[in-house]
Write a protein that holds these residues in place. Structure first.
Motif, short mmCIF file in Angstrom:
data_model
loop_
_atom_site.label_atom_id
_atom_site.label_comp_id
_atom_site.label_asym_id
_atom_site.label_seq_id
_atom_site.Cartn_x
_atom_site.Cartn_y
_atom_site.Cartn_z
N ALA A 251 85.00 -44.72 41.82
CA ALA A 251 83.73 -43.99 41.94
C ALA A 251 83.97 -42.49 41.97
CB ALA A 251 82.99 -44.43 43.20
N ALA A 252 85.14 -42.07 42.41
CA ALA A 252 85.45 -40.64 42.42
C ALA A 252 85.82 -40.14 41.03
CB ALA A 252 86.61 -40.37 43.38
N ALA A 253 86.17 -41.07 40.13
CA ALA A 253 86.66 -40.67 38.82
C ALA A 253 85.72 -41.02 37.68
CB ALA A 253 88.02 -41.32 38.56
N ASN A 254 84.92 -42.07 37.86
CA ASN A 254 84.11 -42.60 36.75
C ASN A 254 82.65 -42.26 36.96
OD1 ASN A 254 82.96 -44.08 34.69
ND2 ASN A 254 83.20 -46.04 35.73
N GLN A 255 82.10 -41.41 36.08
CA GLN A 255 80.68 -41.06 36.16
C GLN A 255 79.93 -41.53 34.91
OE1 GLN A 255 79.41 -39.96 38.92
NE2 GLN A 255 81.38 -39.70 39.93
N THR A 256 80.40 -42.65 34.32
CA THR A 256 79.74 -43.19 33.14
C THR A 256 78.65 -44.17 33.57
OG1 THR A 256 81.18 -45.14 32.94
CG2 THR A 256 81.97 -43.06 31.98
N ASN A 257 78.04 -44.82 32.58
CA ASN A 257 77.03 -45.84 32.86
C ASN A 257 77.63 -47.14 33.37
OD1 ASN A 257 74.46 -44.81 32.49
ND2 ASN A 257 74.57 -44.98 30.27
N GLU A 258 78.93 -47.28 33.27
CA GLU A 258 79.58 -48.53 33.65
C GLU A 258 79.42 -48.79 35.16
OE1 GLU A 258 84.01 -50.64 33.51
OE2 GLU A 258 83.76 -48.54 32.95
N LYS A 259 78.75 -49.88 35.49
CA LYS A 259 78.56 -50.31 36.88
C LYS A 259 78.04 -49.18 37.77
CE LYS A 259 81.99 -54.01 36.63
NZ LYS A 259 83.22 -54.60 37.23
N TRP A 260 77.15 -48.38 37.24
CA TRP A 260 76.69 -47.23 38.02
C TRP A 260 75.88 -47.64 39.23
CZ3 TRP A 260 71.60 -45.86 39.00
CH2 TRP A 260 70.62 -46.51 38.24
#
Length: 674
Positions: A251-260
């Motif tokens: 969550a600290a690294a991924n800001q895409t639509n994936e599992k948002w």
């Protein structure tokens, strides 16, 4: 006398309650695990002092009148049979307005919220379904199939409203209504799972599960336990996410639509209680271990000085320029209140008090009519813009104060924060006593011991001052245990009984006093508050005293503006310098380099910079290059030794800090300079 008192005083760090549950209030029935602390009926706790003032402001402001001017709730309301809002915002508002009505014993507000409860009960369908009139029904169809129903999610909120109403009134219609509704859900949840209509229901199924167990404790209907297992299985797997740890790092690294939806801060705030809720059924200690691990990781990677994790809207790291959605604060508070009851873990008591007294009050205006969608920890201006948020483009309105700025979920949902905090200041203990686990001026009326109803007056100006007085009023002498939290930030607290010292005790414990109490007995808790600094992102430092975090006092210039899409809003610009670093001696010897001034107590207190009841003065130096860039005061780069190595003014200046909750503009995470 003192020896006798000491002989019946027992204080322990971890107190194991007996398996017997308090018969006076709604406690867990077997096979559910016994509760560590038992919630009291709505209205048992009453606010006093500054807290009473806060709730009256809410009654006179948005909380008491939102249905009179907010079109979404005012016009043709779906929870009254109309074609308007039948989703979350009306139940959100009621989830704060209804408890407020009973906390203040306000007849007008009681009558206002009553009609919604009455409509839901009177319009329950023969098959048990509740909620607004569905599309299929408007087409003349009956709800013979769950496919013709609608989203499970808003019903979860309305059920919370009805639970509170029941504890305040004992209206048996609620039990019949909820029993029939959960029978409907039991019969249809596999054909129409939580996720059928929205992912919100899937992410927030813990609230559904919580209410199922609550009803089981009243009716004992076994099907509810089976339904609970199904709801848990259909809910976002928060237990795994919290316990297996990769989620919080991703969550600290991924800001895409994936599992948002798993990063959405409001979902996180609601979902974090799921392991504790389900623990009641399975009694598996791994569930509580996952919760503890997840909370620790969440605050390590995303935590901010005011006690909340970032969320603008997604989890977004621990930089002090990230935002926090107001909805995420009040939902996390409620989760903590449930986790305290189930686990008895003091970690969650400390967390709840910190976020309530720091993050919550700063995000609403004095009259409780406007709020921010996102607050920022180091917030040196309030204006339209996109900033560093993960949701940056909602007309640039996420940071300003206004009735509707950003998404309007917070307009409706903010009301549960102070109200539910008030009703959870006190809990019952399983052995028919009372526990003061959170502190604020209040009174409690409850049954204890042999069934005697006692009242306790809590006189204090906490969290601003360090003494709390509990006066017990009882019609006869009565034997019961009284538990009091000793905050972890307090190195050594002192307990007195009727003015005589009992003993001192280290922080981070629950003090338990079991004795025969007489009318007029008085317990005094003294909690010395030491000024200290704590380390945050980028080697920044925050100044704390007791439960409060302190922020630089910045002079404010408010400007009222308006845009067609969202109406009025307020822009706030700084009128004084803000770009200070703390000089190194403040960190090295904090108490010697700070001075505390406490103003006279006033029950008319409002959370703003003018009325701040405490000021801390210390020393800082300006950092010329620390300026607002793209609307953000991004943190200066600091070396690993903790010092900012760029250009710093030679001149030392005295700077004034106030409680974070009293600020609108502020710096709370300071660089350290020589």
């Amino acid at each position: 006398m003192i020896k006798k008192i000491l002989s019946i005083l027992f204080i322990s760090q971890i107190f194991s309650h007996t398996q017997a549950q308090n018969s006076f209030y709604i406690a867990n029935k077997a096979p559910l695990a016994p509760l560590k602390y038992i919630e009291l009926p709505l209205g048992a706790v009453k606010p006093k002092g500054w807290l009473h003032t806060q709730l009256k402001i809410m009654r006179d402001g948005t909380t008491g009148h939102l249905d009179e001017y907010y079109p979404k709730i005012m016009n043709d309301n779906g929870w009254l049979g109309g074609k308007g809002d039948a989703w979350e915002e009306t139940p959100y508002w009621l989830d704060g307005a209804l408890p407020l009505a009973y906390l203040l014993d306000d007849a007008t507000l009681k009558a206002k919220v009553q009609k919604y409860v009455d409509w839901v009960i009177a319009n329950q369908r023969p098959n048990g379904y509740i909620g607004g009139i569905t599309k299929a029904e408007r087409e003349g169809k009956t709800l013979s199939d769950c496919q013709q129903g609608d989203d499970w999610w808003p019903k979860m909120v309305m059920i919370k409203v009805m639970q509170q109403y029941y504890t305040a009134t004992n209206d048996k219609r609620v039990i019949k209504c909820l029993s029939n509704y959960f029978k409907y859900q039991y019969q249809n949840i596999k054909a129409c799972p939580l996720v059928k209509w929205t992912e919100w229901a899937q992410a927030r199924g813990g609230d559904n599960l919580m209410s199922i167990y609550w009803l089981y404790n009243i009716t004992g209907d076994k099907f509810l336990l089976e339904l609970g297992d199904t709801i848990y299985q259909q809910t976002t797997p928060w237990t795994d996410l919290l316990g297996k740890r990769n989620w919080v790092m991703q969550a600290a690294a991924n800001q895409t639509n994936e599992k948002w939806m798993e990063r959405h801060a409001v979902n996180v705030g609601m979902g974090i209680k799921l392991p504790a809720i389900y623990y009641q059924s399975k009694k598996n200690p791994e569930l509580l271990k996952s919760l503890k691990t997840g909370w620790s990781d969440l605050m390590l990677l995303h935590g901010l000085p005011h006690g909340m994790f970032s969320g603008d809207e997604d989890l977004n790291g621990n930089d002090p320029t990230q935002g926090i959605e107001l909805c995420s604060i009040v939902e996390t508070m409620f989760s903590m209140e449930q986790m305290i009851s189930i686990t008895g873990d003091q970690t969650y008591m400390e967390a709840l008090e910190r976020m309530t007294y720091n993050a919550l009050p700063t995000q609403t205006t004095d009259d409780y009519n406007s709020r921010q969608y996102f607050q920022i920890a180091n917030q040196v201006q309030v204006s339209r813009g996109v900033f560093d948020f993960t949701l940056p483009f909602w007309r640039g309105m996420c940071n300003v104060f206004g009735p509707y700025a950003g998404y309007t979920c917070c307009t409706a949902n903010m009301h549960q924060g102070w109200t539910k905090f008030t009703s959870h200041l006190w809990y019952a203990t399983p052995d028919k006593g009372l526990a003061a686990l959170l502190f604020a001026p209040s009174s409690i009326k409850a049954k204890v011991g042999d069934g005697t109803e006692v009242s306790i007056e809590e006189e204090t100006n906490y969290p601003f001052e360090d003494q709390i007085n509990f006066t017990i009023n009882t019609p006869k002498s009565v034997d019961f245990p009284f538990e009091i939290r000793i905050p972890v930030w307090c190195k050594e607290a002192t307990l007195l009984l009727n003015g005589q010292k009992l003993r001192t005790e280290q922080g981070g414990k629950i003090a338990r006093i079991k004795r025969v109490w007489a009318n007029g007995d008085k317990i005094t808790l003294q909690l010395p508050m030491e000024v200290k600094t704590t380390n945050w992102a980028g080697n920044s430092r925050a100044i704390e005293r007791g439960p409060l975090v302190y922020a630089l006092k910045i002079e404010e210039e408010w400007t009222k503006k308006e845009i067609k899409e969202e109406g009025i809003y307020y822009d706030i610009q700084p009128k004084s310098a803000w770009n200070y670093g703390l000089v190194l001696p403040v960190v090295q010897k904090t108490s010697e380099n700070t001075s505390v001034t406490i103003k006279p107590k006033s029950d008319a207190f409002v959370w703003n910079s003018t009325n701040a009841p405490i000021e801390i003065k210390t020393t800082g130096k300006k950092i010329p290059s620390w300026q607002i860039v793209e609307g953000v005061a991004r943190q200066p780069i600091t070396a690993r030794d903790g010092l900012y190595l760029g250009e710093v003014d030679k001149k030392e200046e005295t700077i004034t800090l106030i409680p974070y909750g009293c600020s609108k503009l502020r710096v709370v995470a300071f660089p350290v300079v020589k």
